[in-house]
Scaffold this motif. Sequence first.
Motif, PDB file in Angstrom:
ATOM      1  N   ALA A 548       0.833  -1.206   0.000  1.00  0.00           N
ATOM      2  CA  ALA A 548       0.000   0.000   0.000  1.00  0.00           C
ATOM      3  C   ALA A 548       0.868   1.256   0.000  1.00  0.00           C
ATOM      4  O   ALA A 548       0.583   2.223  -0.721  1.00  0.00           O
ATOM      5  CB  ALA A 548      -0.932  -0.018   1.210  1.00  0.00           C
ATOM      6  N   HIS A 549       1.944   1.259   0.808  1.00  0.00           N
ATOM      7  CA  HIS A 549       2.850   2.410   0.794  1.00  0.00           C
ATOM      8  C   HIS A 549       3.546   2.535  -0.556  1.00  0.00           C
ATOM      9  O   HIS A 549       3.755   3.648  -1.063  1.00  0.00           O
ATOM     10  CB  HIS A 549       3.881   2.272   1.918  1.00  0.00           C
ATOM     11  CG  HIS A 549       3.358   2.687   3.262  1.00  0.00           C
ATOM     12  ND1 HIS A 549       3.094   4.001   3.586  1.00  0.00           N
ATOM     13  CD2 HIS A 549       3.049   1.942   4.366  1.00  0.00           C
ATOM     14  CE1 HIS A 549       2.640   4.060   4.842  1.00  0.00           C
ATOM     15  NE2 HIS A 549       2.601   2.823   5.326  1.00  0.00           N
ATOM     16  N   ARG A 550       3.904   1.414  -1.158  1.00  0.00           N
ATOM     17  CA  ARG A 550       4.507   1.455  -2.493  1.00  0.00           C
ATOM     18  C   ARG A 550       3.563   2.092  -3.497  1.00  0.00           C
ATOM     19  O   ARG A 550       3.950   2.983  -4.267  1.00  0.00           O
ATOM     20  CB  ARG A 550       4.846   0.032  -2.933  1.00  0.00           C
ATOM     21  CG  ARG A 550       5.369  -0.100  -4.352  1.00  0.00           C
ATOM     22  CD  ARG A 550       5.218  -1.529  -4.847  1.00  0.00           C
ATOM     23  NE  ARG A 550       3.825  -1.910  -4.988  1.00  0.00           N
ATOM     24  CZ  ARG A 550       3.378  -3.165  -5.102  1.00  0.00           C
ATOM     25  NH1 ARG A 550       4.247  -4.167  -5.086  1.00  0.00           N
ATOM     26  NH2 ARG A 550       2.090  -3.414  -5.234  1.00  0.00           N
ATOM     27  N   ASP A 551       2.306   1.638  -3.494  1.00  0.00           N
ATOM     28  CA  ASP A 551       1.342   2.156  -4.472  1.00  0.00           C
ATOM     29  C   ASP A 551       0.964   3.604  -4.193  1.00  0.00           C
ATOM     30  O   ASP A 551       0.521   4.318  -5.102  1.00  0.00           O
ATOM     31  CB  ASP A 551       0.093   1.272  -4.477  1.00  0.00           C
ATOM     32  CG  ASP A 551       0.385  -0.146  -4.954  1.00  0.00           C
ATOM     33  OD1 ASP A 551       1.431  -0.349  -5.596  1.00  0.00           O
ATOM     34  OD2 ASP A 551      -0.406  -1.054  -4.649  1.00  0.00           O
ATOM     35  N   ARG A 557       9.165   3.666   2.877  1.00  0.00           N
ATOM     36  CA  ARG A 557       8.306   3.018   3.884  1.00  0.00           C
ATOM     37  C   ARG A 557       7.918   1.617   3.435  1.00  0.00           C
ATOM     38  O   ARG A 557       7.844   0.684   4.241  1.00  0.00           O
ATOM     39  CB  ARG A 557       7.031   3.846   4.126  1.00  0.00           C
ATOM     40  CG  ARG A 557       7.243   5.176   4.815  1.00  0.00           C
ATOM     41  CD  ARG A 557       7.793   5.012   6.231  1.00  0.00           C
ATOM     42  NE  ARG A 557       7.005   4.106   7.056  1.00  0.00           N
ATOM     43  CZ  ARG A 557       5.884   4.461   7.720  1.00  0.00           C
ATOM     44  NH1 ARG A 557       5.433   5.711   7.630  1.00  0.00           N
ATOM     45  NH2 ARG A 557       5.244   3.590   8.468  1.00  0.00           N
ATOM     46  N   ALA A 558       7.683   1.481   2.146  1.00  0.00           N
ATOM     47  CA  ALA A 558       7.322   0.164   1.614  1.00  0.00           C
ATOM     48  C   ALA A 558       8.439  -0.837   1.867  1.00  0.00           C
ATOM     49  O   ALA A 558       8.192  -1.974   2.298  1.00  0.00           O
ATOM     50  CB  ALA A 558       7.028   0.266   0.118  1.00  0.00           C
ATOM     51  N   VAL A 559       9.686  -0.432   1.634  1.00  0.00           N
ATOM     52  CA  VAL A 559      10.814  -1.327   1.847  1.00  0.00           C
ATOM     53  C   VAL A 559      10.889  -1.756   3.311  1.00  0.00           C
ATOM     54  O   VAL A 559      11.161  -2.930   3.617  1.00  0.00           O
ATOM     55  CB  VAL A 559      12.126  -0.644   1.397  1.00  0.00           C
ATOM     56  CG1 VAL A 559      13.349  -1.419   1.890  1.00  0.00           C
ATOM     57  CG2 VAL A 559      12.160  -0.530  -0.121  1.00  0.00           C
ATOM     58  N   GLU A 560      10.662  -0.850   4.223  1.00  0.00           N
ATOM     59  CA  GLU A 560      10.717  -1.171   5.651  1.00  0.00           C
ATOM     60  C   GLU A 560       9.707  -2.269   5.998  1.00  0.00           C
ATOM     61  O   GLU A 560      10.048  -3.261   6.663  1.00  0.00           O
ATOM     62  CB  GLU A 560      10.446   0.083   6.481  1.00  0.00           C
ATOM     63  CG  GLU A 560      11.511   1.152   6.354  1.00  0.00           C
ATOM     64  CD  GLU A 560      11.121   2.432   7.075  1.00  0.00           C
ATOM     65  OE1 GLU A 560      10.109   2.404   7.821  1.00  0.00           O
ATOM     66  OE2 GLU A 560      11.798   3.456   6.892  1.00  0.00           O
ATOM     67  N   THR A 583      10.286 -10.580  -4.482  1.00  0.00           N
ATOM     68  CA  THR A 583      10.053  -9.918  -5.766  1.00  0.00           C
ATOM     69  C   THR A 583       9.716  -8.448  -5.560  1.00  0.00           C
ATOM     70  O   THR A 583      10.263  -7.566  -6.243  1.00  0.00           O
ATOM     71  CB  THR A 583       8.921 -10.620  -6.534  1.00  0.00           C
ATOM     72  OG1 THR A 583       9.218 -12.009  -6.675  1.00  0.00           O
ATOM     73  CG2 THR A 583       8.738 -10.001  -7.911  1.00  0.00           C
ATOM     74  N   ASP A 584       8.811  -8.169  -4.626  1.00  0.00           N
ATOM     75  CA  ASP A 584       8.447  -6.780  -4.349  1.00  0.00           C
ATOM     76  C   ASP A 584       9.671  -5.960  -3.945  1.00  0.00           C
ATOM     77  O   ASP A 584       9.864  -4.825  -4.403  1.00  0.00           O
ATOM     78  CB  ASP A 584       7.399  -6.725  -3.232  1.00  0.00           C
ATOM     79  CG  ASP A 584       6.031  -7.209  -3.684  1.00  0.00           C
ATOM     80  OD1 ASP A 584       5.793  -7.271  -4.899  1.00  0.00           O
ATOM     81  OD2 ASP A 584       5.199  -7.525  -2.809  1.00  0.00           O
ATOM     82  N   LEU A 585      10.517  -6.528  -3.096  1.00  0.00           N
ATOM     83  CA  LEU A 585      11.709  -5.805  -2.643  1.00  0.00           C
ATOM     84  C   LEU A 585      12.686  -5.558  -3.785  1.00  0.00           C
ATOM     85  O   LEU A 585      13.235  -4.457  -3.930  1.00  0.00           O
ATOM     86  CB  LEU A 585      12.402  -6.598  -1.529  1.00  0.00           C
ATOM     87  CG  LEU A 585      11.824  -6.435  -0.116  1.00  0.00           C
ATOM     88  CD1 LEU A 585      12.412  -7.474   0.831  1.00  0.00           C
ATOM     89  CD2 LEU A 585      12.082  -5.024   0.412  1.00  0.00           C
ATOM     90  N   ALA A 586      12.902  -6.583  -4.609  1.00  0.00           N
ATOM     91  CA  ALA A 586      13.851  -6.431  -5.714  1.00  0.00           C
ATOM     92  C   ALA A 586      13.380  -5.361  -6.699  1.00  0.00           C
ATOM     93  O   ALA A 586      14.179  -4.545  -7.183  1.00  0.00           O
ATOM     94  CB  ALA A 586      14.044  -7.766  -6.420  1.00  0.00           C
ATOM     95  N   VAL A 587      12.095  -5.343  -7.005  1.00  0.00           N
ATOM     96  CA  VAL A 587      11.564  -4.346  -7.941  1.00  0.00           C
ATOM     97  C   VAL A 587      11.665  -2.944  -7.342  1.00  0.00           C
ATOM     98  O   VAL A 587      12.027  -1.976  -8.031  1.00  0.00           O
ATOM     99  CB  VAL A 587      10.111  -4.693  -8.310  1.00  0.00           C
ATOM    100  CG1 VAL A 587       9.482  -3.560  -9.118  1.00  0.00           C
ATOM    101  CG2 VAL A 587      10.053  -5.988  -9.102  1.00  0.00           C
ATOM    102  N   LEU A 588      11.361  -2.818  -6.057  1.00  0.00           N
ATOM    103  CA  LEU A 588      11.468  -1.517  -5.397  1.00  0.00           C
ATOM    104  C   LEU A 588      12.914  -1.022  -5.407  1.00  0.00           C
ATOM    105  O   LEU A 588      13.193   0.149  -5.684  1.00  0.00           O
ATOM    106  CB  LEU A 588      10.959  -1.615  -3.957  1.00  0.00           C
ATOM    107  CG  LEU A 588       9.462  -1.393  -3.748  1.00  0.00           C
ATOM    108  CD1 LEU A 588       9.076  -1.760  -2.331  1.00  0.00           C
ATOM    109  CD2 LEU A 588       9.084   0.055  -4.050  1.00  0.00           C
TER     110      LEU A 588
END
Length: 660
Positions: A548-551, A557-560, A583-588
Amino acid sequence: MADESYFRNTFHSEITNLIQAHVIQMRAPEPPKPMEVPSPPRHWVDREKHLEEIRRHLTGDDTSPLVVHGPAGSGKSALAARIATQMTEFYPDGQIYIDLDADDMLSATRSALLRLGIAKDQLSDSFGGLLAHFRSVTRDKTVLVVVDGADNAAEGLHFRPGSVLSGLLVFALNAAPDPSVRHMALDDLGIEDAARLLLKLSADGGSASPELPWSDLLREYGTRPSAIRRLAGLIRARKLTERGDYGEILTDLLEFPTRDLLESTYRTLSESAAWLYRLLSVLPSAEFENSILKIFDSQGTSSASAFQELVNAQLVTTSRPGWYLVEPSISRDAARRAQGTMLPVELVSAMRSSLRWYLKRAQLADRAVMGDRLRRAPVPEDVECPGFDDAAEALTWLQSNHTSLAAAVGMAAFHGWHDEAWGLAEAMWALYNNVAYPDEARRCYQTAVESTKKPVDRARMLLFLGRVQLDLAEYASAEDSLHSARNIALAVGDRELEGSAVELLGRAKHWQGHYDEAIALYEQALFNALEGGRSRAEGIQLMYLGRAHRDAGRPERAVEYLAQALDVFVRIEDGRHVLLVETDLAVLKAGLGVPGAEDEADEAIMWLRRAGLARHEAEAQERLAEGFHGEDRRRRLEAALEVYERISTAEARRVRRLLG
């Protein structure tokens, strides 16, 4: 930028092993050589010229489909089974059988892909996408595709396989002229062939004189194979119960002909066989497993001898090993009556026992597929049924019986057997969570909600209903269902149910783009999970908070949050969620310009592909494209489009617009 400690080295040995183990476990079972066409009938006459013509077509240079059309009961299914048996060696990759008499075209296509080993997440949300995927999957195979039960040949022609080495046979009631297709008409049998078939079916290993008036009988009743089979069933039933000889029976049928052969056969049965036939006719499906017969022994009748009488009269026939089929024209009408009218009192108790058998069988399948999860419905102890060796077998059973199970929910609800109705719906989540039948699932849980009597059970069914409504993008209805579930959970003090409702409400807001509202709900659900000590729920809420923070445009914050979620999933050895969060972390990280992150993202995408998580694969490629320009951006969008074209018409259309 977020603290560098959040940017761990991905895919170290522990995490790689976790992901690999889970990928191996989650892959859909793919039969090495599907042999799906039903077994051919024991007795066979004539049709040799039809068989030879089909063989010549399939083995010749003409790669066009072959359509066999004829009226109901003319023997199309028997011909399909016979030719499939004879052509086994010619198609080394096996046979795919699609029965449009049992499934609509969308469900039949989806089911065929699942049986071919395609994961649920890879399936398209449109009929056109499913057909394209079917052609793609069969492109490198040499298979025989048999489509049976079509009203019109045009329906079956949609299932043309992708390889020119494969064959397509369509068996339909009607066929319009089409120069690109070979046609074959199937008519009634000739009188002599029909007489030979009637003699074989009536005697079935016994002795009956061919000099008896078989031909005269067929001139009275007709030579269509279905009529011959029913007539033979009546003759066999009368010989067994009346102890007469064939001559007396045939003479009587000629002197006093009956138009309704099925009704006459039924009236010839013994009392116990007639009772069993009535009960089998109101099962949720015309096809049933032989293991269900055990529950009828306690109903005051000898099911074994009564059942053999039904088999002798051909009111019940073998459909595949361990499975039987009740005479379709009777059973379908009976099943509809069972769902819409009250049953005779003598059938009520036995029918409830049969539905409890389906309930227990589904519950055992649910446990084999889903393992340890929250369940509220007790497992019946008053019926016996076999279990399952593994998750693949259990999921295959659920999928092949999904129509029957959904009908059983409706039948139980109509007759006021509420515990059976919602308990069966609860077990069916193992199916609907893994196989995409959203419209059927919605109807199932709407019925289940109305069948609950205890508030906590109602909340559970509302959660299932809300989740399905989210999948259908029915957000207003989903939020109504989920708010109702949450209010009940609060009233009864069930924190786990409350947490589930809050989490799904967060998803509803998230998927509609209301990120701050979603974050607030996810935080409530996280607090609930921490308070209850539920580690998996904790990890899931942390993951959704990160997304949600990523979007919302807050990548640090999303990474945390995602890093915290990863720690939880590694600790509890949840390989699937480890892969998704990695996957989410690598893309971020790639979007934030961290060196080497793009390679890590590509490795994660490779694992997503191996796991069959197509939608996640496409989403990762599309998110990576946001951090690039020019040719690199186009390459990522094209990779996303390639996946979306298989699984989502709407998403594919959106990405095409981005590509210009």
